[in-house]
Design a protein around this motif. Structure first.
Motif, PDB file in Angstrom:
ATOM      1  N   GLY A   1     -11.130   0.653   0.070  1.00  0.00           N
ATOM      2  CA  GLY A   1     -10.220   0.910  -1.048  1.00  0.00           C
ATOM      3  C   GLY A   1     -10.549   0.011  -2.230  1.00  0.00           C
ATOM      4  O   GLY A   1     -10.530   0.451  -3.383  1.00  0.00           O
ATOM      5  N   VAL A   2     -10.903  -1.237  -1.935  1.00  0.00           N
ATOM      6  CA  VAL A   2     -11.215  -2.188  -3.003  1.00  0.00           C
ATOM      7  C   VAL A   2     -12.578  -1.885  -3.622  1.00  0.00           C
ATOM      8  O   VAL A   2     -12.719  -1.892  -4.848  1.00  0.00           O
ATOM      9  CB  VAL A   2     -11.144  -3.638  -2.466  1.00  0.00           C
TER      10      VAL A   2
ATOM     11  N   ILE B   1      -9.761   5.872  -2.237  1.00  0.00           N
ATOM     12  CA  ILE B   1      -8.673   4.902  -2.421  1.00  0.00           C
ATOM     13  C   ILE B   1      -7.401   5.415  -1.747  1.00  0.00           C
ATOM     14  O   ILE B   1      -6.687   4.661  -1.079  1.00  0.00           O
ATOM     15  CB  ILE B   1      -8.420   4.641  -3.916  1.00  0.00           C
ATOM     16  N   ALA B   2      -7.128   6.712  -1.899  1.00  0.00           N
ATOM     17  CA  ALA B   2      -5.931   7.295  -1.283  1.00  0.00           C
ATOM     18  C   ALA B   2      -5.988   7.161   0.231  1.00  0.00           C
ATOM     19  O   ALA B   2      -5.038   6.677   0.866  1.00  0.00           O
ATOM     20  CB  ALA B   2      -5.790   8.761  -1.695  1.00  0.00           C
TER      21      ALA B   2
ATOM     22  N   LEU C   1       0.828  -1.208   0.000  1.00  0.00           N
ATOM     23  CA  LEU C   1       0.000   0.000   0.000  1.00  0.00           C
ATOM     24  C   LEU C   1       0.863   1.258   0.000  1.00  0.00           C
ATOM     25  O   LEU C   1       0.613   2.210  -0.747  1.00  0.00           O
ATOM     26  CB  LEU C   1      -0.936  -0.009   1.215  1.00  0.00           C
TER      27      LEU C   1
ATOM     28  N   SER D   1      -2.522   0.987   5.557  1.00  0.00           N
ATOM     29  CA  SER D   1      -1.135   0.541   5.658  1.00  0.00           C
ATOM     30  C   SER D   1      -0.658   0.591   7.105  1.00  0.00           C
ATOM     31  O   SER D   1       0.125  -0.241   7.534  1.00  0.00           O
ATOM     32  CB  SER D   1      -0.232   1.394   4.761  1.00  0.00           C
ATOM     33  N   VAL D   2      -1.162   1.545   7.861  1.00  0.00           N
ATOM     34  CA  VAL D   2      -0.778   1.655   9.268  1.00  0.00           C
ATOM     35  C   VAL D   2      -1.617   0.709  10.131  1.00  0.00           C
ATOM     36  O   VAL D   2      -1.110   0.019  11.014  1.00  0.00           O
ATOM     37  CB  VAL D   2      -0.929   3.112   9.748  1.00  0.00           C
TER      38      VAL D   2
ATOM     39  N   LEU E   1      -2.661   4.957  -8.336  1.00  0.00           N
ATOM     40  CA  LEU E   1      -3.411   4.979  -7.077  1.00  0.00           C
ATOM     41  C   LEU E   1      -4.565   3.983  -7.127  1.00  0.00           C
ATOM     42  O   LEU E   1      -4.789   3.223  -6.188  1.00  0.00           O
ATOM     43  CB  LEU E   1      -3.933   6.395  -6.815  1.00  0.00           C
TER      44      LEU E   1
ATOM     45  N   PHE F   1     -10.015  -0.323   5.467  1.00  0.00           N
ATOM     46  CA  PHE F   1      -9.219  -1.302   4.715  1.00  0.00           C
ATOM     47  C   PHE F   1      -9.984  -1.758   3.478  1.00  0.00           C
ATOM     48  O   PHE F   1      -9.458  -1.737   2.360  1.00  0.00           O
ATOM     49  CB  PHE F   1      -8.912  -2.492   5.635  1.00  0.00           C
TER      50      PHE F   1
ATOM     51  N   SER G   1      -5.804   3.447   1.372  1.00  0.00           N
ATOM     52  CA  SER G   1      -4.467   2.848   1.250  1.00  0.00           C
ATOM     53  C   SER G   1      -3.527   3.388   2.308  1.00  0.00           C
ATOM     54  O   SER G   1      -2.768   2.631   2.917  1.00  0.00           O
ATOM     55  CB  SER G   1      -3.902   3.128  -0.146  1.00  0.00           C
ATOM     56  N   ALA G   2      -3.579   4.706   2.544  1.00  0.00           N
ATOM     57  CA  ALA G   2      -2.669   5.312   3.515  1.00  0.00           C
ATOM     58  C   ALA G   2      -2.997   4.861   4.927  1.00  0.00           C
ATOM     59  O   ALA G   2      -2.118   4.469   5.694  1.00  0.00           O
ATOM     60  CB  ALA G   2      -2.735   6.829   3.414  1.00  0.00           C
TER      61      ALA G   2
ATOM     62  N   LEU H   1      -4.719  12.990   1.653  1.00  0.00           N
ATOM     63  CA  LEU H   1      -3.632  12.147   2.161  1.00  0.00           C
ATOM     64  C   LEU H   1      -2.981  12.780   3.388  1.00  0.00           C
ATOM     65  O   LEU H   1      -2.774  12.116   4.402  1.00  0.00           O
ATOM     66  CB  LEU H   1      -2.581  11.922   1.076  1.00  0.00           C
TER      67      LEU H   1
END
Lengths: 95, 285
Positions: free
Chosen positions: B216-217, B58-59, A19, B66-67, A55, B213, B62-63, B245
């Motif tokens: 995004g998909v 999506i941005a 990601l 990831s955390v 993206l 999570f 994803s950001a 973001l």
């Protein structure tokens, strides 16, 4: 779980890195596109478009990594679920 | 950037920043706020606004994910199973959305927010009360199911473990959550968070993180359809993505520390305000 090298934490890190790489590539392209736009370059639109495409493909790459990760963990049910999601994303491209 | 104007682009990035904070704190990808902002302020056609919103979702997803994946807050197993139905719903929603006129989509958008806001408000009230009564640590005694998980919650300084129930009805409701994503550019968190929290018994923070999570998909599934139809305006999307973001990175720190009930109360009030503004906007000539 198979072997000592593949752990839940390692799996989490793989997804995290996928990601992060996607977002970083996209941001780099969007920044470049922005700079080109300020310089009134004709390439700006194409570079911004590429940044957005990267993206959009980031979650797709994440799903592919889930297939790999779950398969490696021996969790075939979840690997199959991830594969179904990937196929649905492919369907969206064709729709 | 020429069509957008530097000043507008700057303001848009600031709004994106605020939306990114709200989105990551409340488990909505920010579509609830991005679509009205673009439609009401910049007079962007609603389908283009939806496409930009989906890119921003999506941005953020994803950001933030990831955390949250690394912290163990996002439940990947629950997430990917629900993604099967959210992605399907999202594709169907996007195809339907592209057949409907702008004004119809805008009214639908406004109407969907009302029940969502009321539901979240009631839930916020209830969780506030149960917090007053105190909810001692109650680790599940039954054998762990394939979706069960645990995470460290710094606001209570303890590990919270939970069992996941009713996965089949939750999957069916996720079909609806996904369709909202494709149809209206909402991340689907407005459905997914309550479904996972109330129906599956996932603690609100884990539900919020898992929703982030998986959205995004579902957003990717529908944005691919908008992308092919040329509805993604590159400049708008780029500026919003930057703001969102940055906001998400700030918001993630707030989310990790905030008390769960505050997340829910803030959620409901904002959604009502946005719904009223958006509906009023649809009636104007």
């Amino acid at each position: 779980m198979t072997g000592q090298t593949w752990s839940e934490a390692g799996f989490g890190r793989l997804i995290q890195r996928t990601l992060q790489a996607g977002v970083a590539c996209s941001v780099a392209l969007l920044l470049l596109g922005g700079v080109l736009g300020l310089a009134s370059s004709a390439a700006s639109g194409a570079v911004l478009g590429a940044g957005i495409l990267v993206l959009v493909l980031t979650p797709v790459a994440r799903v592919a990594m889930l297939i790999y990760g779950f398969h490696r963990s021996g969790e075939q049910f979840f690997a199959l679920a991830s594969l179904v999601v990937l196929l649905l994303l492919a369907l969206a491209v064709l729709a | 950037m020429s069509e957008l104007g530097l000043q507008t682009a700057g303001l848009l990035a600031v709004f994106g920043f605020l939306i990114g904070i709200l989105g990551s704190v409340m488990g909505v990808g920010g579509g609830v706020f991005i679509v009205p902002l673009l439609v009401l302020w910049l007079k962007v056609p609603v389908h283009q606004a939806i496409a930009v919103s989906l890119v921003a979702i999506i941005a953020t997803s994803s950001a933030v994910a990831s955390v949250n994946v690394e912290r163990g807050l996002a439940n990947m197993r629950l997430g990917v199973v629900l993604e099967m139905t959210t992605a399907l719903g999202s594709i169907a929603g996007a195809l339907v959305s592209n057949m409907l006129p702008d004004r119809v989509v805008q009214v639908l958008f406004s109407l969907v927010l009302f029940p969502v806001a009321v539901m979240m408000f009631l839930k916020g009230l209830r969780s506030g009360r149960s917090a007053l009564q105190g909810h001692g640590p109650a680790p599940p005694a039954r054998p762990a199911g394939p979706f069960d998980a645990e995470f460290f919650d710094p606001s209570s300084s303890s590990r919270t473990s939970y069992a996941v129930r009713r996965i089949v009805p939750a999957s069916l409701l996720s079909l609806l959550g996904g369709s909202l994503s494709g149809l209206l550019g909402l991340g689907g968190g407005i459905i997914q968070v309550p479904v996972m929290n109330l129906m599956c018994g996932v603690p609100i923070k884990a539900a919020t993180a898992t929703s982030n999570f998986l959205m995004g998909v579902s957003a990717a599934a529908s944005v691919l359809i908008f992308f092919k139809r040329g509805l993604v305006v590159h400049e708008l999307a780029a500026v919003i993505v930057f703001g969102v973001l940055l906001g998400s990175f700030v918001g993630m720190r707030v989310l990790y520390k905030a008390k769960p009930e505050k997340i829910q109360m803030g959620f409901s009030v904002l959604v009502i305000l946005v719904a009223v503004r958006m509906l009023a906007g649809a009636w104007r000539p």
